[in-house]
Design a protein around this motif. Structure first.
Motif, mmCIF file in Angstrom:
data_model
loop_
_atom_site.group_PDB
_atom_site.id
_atom_site.type_symbol
_atom_site.label_atom_id
_atom_site.label_comp_id
_atom_site.label_asym_id
_atom_site.label_seq_id
_atom_site.Cartn_x
_atom_site.Cartn_y
_atom_site.Cartn_z
ATOM 1 N N PHE A 62 0.919 -1.325 -0.037
ATOM 2 C CA PHE A 62 0.080 0.057 -0.042
ATOM 3 C C PHE A 62 0.805 1.208 -0.020
ATOM 4 N N PRO A 63 1.761 1.338 0.934
ATOM 5 C CA PRO A 63 2.524 2.549 0.762
ATOM 6 C C PRO A 63 3.299 2.649 -0.819
ATOM 7 N N LEU A 64 3.725 1.550 -1.141
ATOM 8 C CA LEU A 64 4.385 1.941 -2.423
ATOM 9 C C LEU A 64 3.482 2.149 -3.604
ATOM 10 N N GLU A 65 2.375 1.617 -3.485
ATOM 11 C CA GLU A 65 1.134 1.988 -4.511
ATOM 12 C C GLU A 65 0.880 3.660 -4.368
ATOM 13 N N ALA A 66 0.914 4.066 -2.915
ATOM 14 C CA ALA A 66 0.456 5.421 -2.743
ATOM 15 C C ALA A 66 1.630 6.259 -3.239
ATOM 16 N N ALA A 67 3.045 5.782 -3.074
ATOM 17 C CA ALA A 67 4.329 6.341 -3.569
ATOM 18 C C ALA A 67 4.159 6.590 -5.038
ATOM 19 N N ALA A 68 3.831 5.343 -5.518
ATOM 20 C CA ALA A 68 3.771 5.625 -7.239
ATOM 21 C C ALA A 68 2.655 6.581 -7.493
ATOM 22 N N ALA A 69 1.570 6.675 -6.859
ATOM 23 C CA ALA A 69 0.518 7.715 -7.204
ATOM 24 C C ALA A 69 0.728 8.939 -6.846
ATOM 25 N N ARG A 70 1.603 9.265 -5.743
ATOM 26 C CA ARG A 70 1.579 10.708 -5.475
ATOM 27 C C ARG A 70 2.820 11.132 -4.584
ATOM 28 N N PRO A 97 -1.459 -13.998 -9.613
ATOM 29 C CA PRO A 97 -2.862 -14.247 -9.868
ATOM 30 C C PRO A 97 -3.773 -13.929 -8.643
ATOM 31 N N ALA A 98 -3.199 -13.908 -7.386
ATOM 32 C CA ALA A 98 -4.277 -13.658 -6.120
ATOM 33 C C ALA A 98 -4.269 -12.021 -6.343
ATOM 34 N N TYR A 99 -3.356 -11.376 -6.659
ATOM 35 C CA TYR A 99 -3.471 -10.023 -6.695
ATOM 36 C C TYR A 99 -4.499 -9.611 -7.855
ATOM 37 N N GLN A 100 -4.634 -10.285 -8.972
ATOM 38 C CA GLN A 100 -5.323 -9.937 -9.904
ATOM 39 C C GLN A 100 -6.840 -10.421 -9.598
ATOM 40 N N ARG A 101 -7.014 -11.475 -8.814
ATOM 41 C CA ARG A 101 -8.453 -12.053 -8.364
ATOM 42 C C ARG A 101 -8.701 -10.993 -7.465
ATOM 43 N N ALA A 102 -7.808 -10.537 -6.487
ATOM 44 C CA ALA A 102 -8.441 -9.514 -5.535
ATOM 45 C C ALA A 102 -9.082 -8.233 -6.263
ATOM 46 N N ILE A 103 -8.188 -7.709 -7.059
ATOM 47 C CA ILE A 103 -8.716 -6.628 -8.087
ATOM 48 C C ILE A 103 -10.056 -6.956 -8.712
ATOM 49 N N GLU A 104 -10.246 -7.997 -9.236
ATOM 50 C CA GLU A 104 -11.436 -8.498 -9.642
ATOM 51 C C GLU A 104 -12.754 -8.395 -8.672
ATOM 52 N N ARG A 105 -12.420 -9.030 -7.588
ATOM 53 C CA ARG A 105 -13.701 -8.961 -6.715
ATOM 54 C C ARG A 105 -13.672 -7.646 -5.847
ATOM 55 N N GLY A 106 -12.609 -6.915 -5.520
ATOM 56 C CA GLY A 106 -12.889 -5.696 -4.852
ATOM 57 C C GLY A 106 -13.279 -4.405 -5.714
ATOM 58 N N GLY A 107 -13.190 -4.651 -6.679
ATOM 59 C CA GLY A 107 -13.544 -3.440 -7.747
ATOM 60 C C GLY A 107 -12.510 -2.198 -7.828
ATOM 61 N N GLU A 108 -12.814 -1.155 -7.949
ATOM 62 C CA GLU A 108 -11.779 0.048 -8.399
ATOM 63 C C GLU A 108 -10.910 -0.144 -7.273
ATOM 64 N N PHE A 109 -9.731 0.324 -7.593
ATOM 65 C CA PHE A 109 -8.577 0.642 -6.837
ATOM 66 C C PHE A 109 -7.504 1.421 -7.407
ATOM 67 N N GLU A 110 -7.825 2.781 -7.205
ATOM 68 C CA GLU A 110 -6.848 3.760 -7.612
ATOM 69 C C GLU A 110 -6.745 5.056 -6.558
ATOM 70 N N LEU A 111 -5.355 4.889 -6.326
ATOM 71 C CA LEU A 111 -5.132 5.885 -5.131
ATOM 72 C C LEU A 111 -4.676 7.087 -5.685
ATOM 73 N N GLN A 112 -5.091 8.079 -4.969
ATOM 74 C CA GLN A 112 -4.980 9.650 -5.449
ATOM 75 C C GLN A 112 -3.714 10.148 -4.806
#
Length: 222
Positions: free
Chosen positions: A178-186, A207-222
Motif C-alpha cells: 500500500f505505501p508503495l502504491e501510494a508512493a507511485a500515485a503521489r 494471480p491472487a492480486y489480480q483476483r483481488a482486484i476483480e473481486r474488490g472493484g476499483e482501486f486507484e489511489l490519489q
C-alpha cells in the motif's frame, strides 16, 4: 466465515489480496467513499467504533488495522505460509516491515496528500496565495525530502533480497504494497528506482492480486 468490510480505494484491498493468496473462503461487505470528502461512510462505525477500513469479522471476533489483520490471518490460517519461521533473521525482517509500512512509510505520504489538498482546495481569493505558499514550503523543506529518503532506503533494501523479508514472498510484501502504491500515485516513485517499480510489477502480476482486484472493484489511489 470471514467477512471483509471493504472500502473502495483503501487499505482493505491488501487484506482482500491476502485472503486470495491464502485461498480462504470469505465474504465482502462493500462500503463506498463519499464522493466529495473521500471519507468512509458512517455505517462502518457500526462495525468498528473508528469507522475505518480494513475491518474483518471472523465469527464473533472483530479486528481492525491492516498489520494486525495480516498477522492474525497468517497465524491462524496460513499453515506456515507467508511468514518466515519464528526465530530466524527473515522473521525479524518480516516483523520490521510489518510495522515500518504504517509507522514510518505512510506518515509522509499522508502529509503529502493533505498539503496537496491545501494547495488545490477552494478558499477565499485573499487567502489562497498564503495557503499555497505555506503548503509549498512545507512540502519542499520537509515532506519531499522525507519521501526521497524513504524511497532511497526501500530501493536499497530490495537490493538485498527479492522480497522484503527475504527470498520468499510473505505477508510483509502485502503490507508494504500500500505505501508503495501510494508512493507511485503521489509520492514521486517512478522508474528512477527500478527495484521498487519491479516489485510493483511483480505483485501486480500475481494471480491472487489480480483476483483481488476483480473481486474488490476499483482501486486507484490519489
Amino acid at each position: 466465515m470471514i467477512t471483509l468490510h471493504h472500502l473502495n480505494n483503501s487499505r482493505s484491498q491488501r487484506i482482500l489480496w491476502l485472503m486470495e493468496e491464502l485461498g480462504l473462503p470469505y465474504e465482502i461487505q462493500r462500503y463506498q467513499r463519499d464522493a466529495k470528502t473521500m471519507l468512509a461512510p458512517p455505517s462502518l462505525r457500526a462495525v468498528h467504533p473508528l469507522g475505518k477500513s480494513p475491518v474483518i469479522t471472523d465469527g464473533e471476533f472483530t479486528l481492525a488495522e491492516s498489520g494486525a489483520i495480516i498477522e492474525y490471518l497468517v497465524a491462524r490460517y496460513g499453515a506456515g505460509r507467508l511468514a518466515p519461521a519464528v526465530g530466524t533473521p527473515a522473521h525479524l525482517r518480516y516483523t520490521y516491515w510489518m510495522h515500518y509500512a504504517e509507522g514510518s512509510a505512510m506518515p509522509p505520504l499522508l502529509l503529502k496528500l493533505v498539503f496537496d489538498k491545501v494547495e488545490s482546495s477552494p478558499m477565499p481569493f485573499f487567502a489562497k496565495p498564503i495557503a499555497r505558499a505555506i503548503a509549498g514550503k512545507v512540502k519542499k523543506t520537509f515532506i519531499e525530502p522525507q519521501l526521497r529518503q524513504h524511497l532511497d532506503f526501500l530501493e536499497m533494501s530490495l537490493g538485498q533480497s527479492d522480497w522484503f523479508a527475504g527470498a520468499d514472498f510473505s505477508g510483509a510484501d502485502i503490507q508494504m504494497s500500500f505505501p508503495l502504491e501510494a508512493a507511485a500515485a503521489r509520492g514521486g516513485l517512478n522508474e528512477s528506482r527500478p527495484r521498487l517499480m519491479d516489485f510493483l510489477a511483480r505483485i501486480h502480476a500475481r494471480p491472487a492480486y489480480q483476483r483481488a482486484i476483480e473481486r474488490g472493484g476499483e482501486f486507484e489511489l490519489q
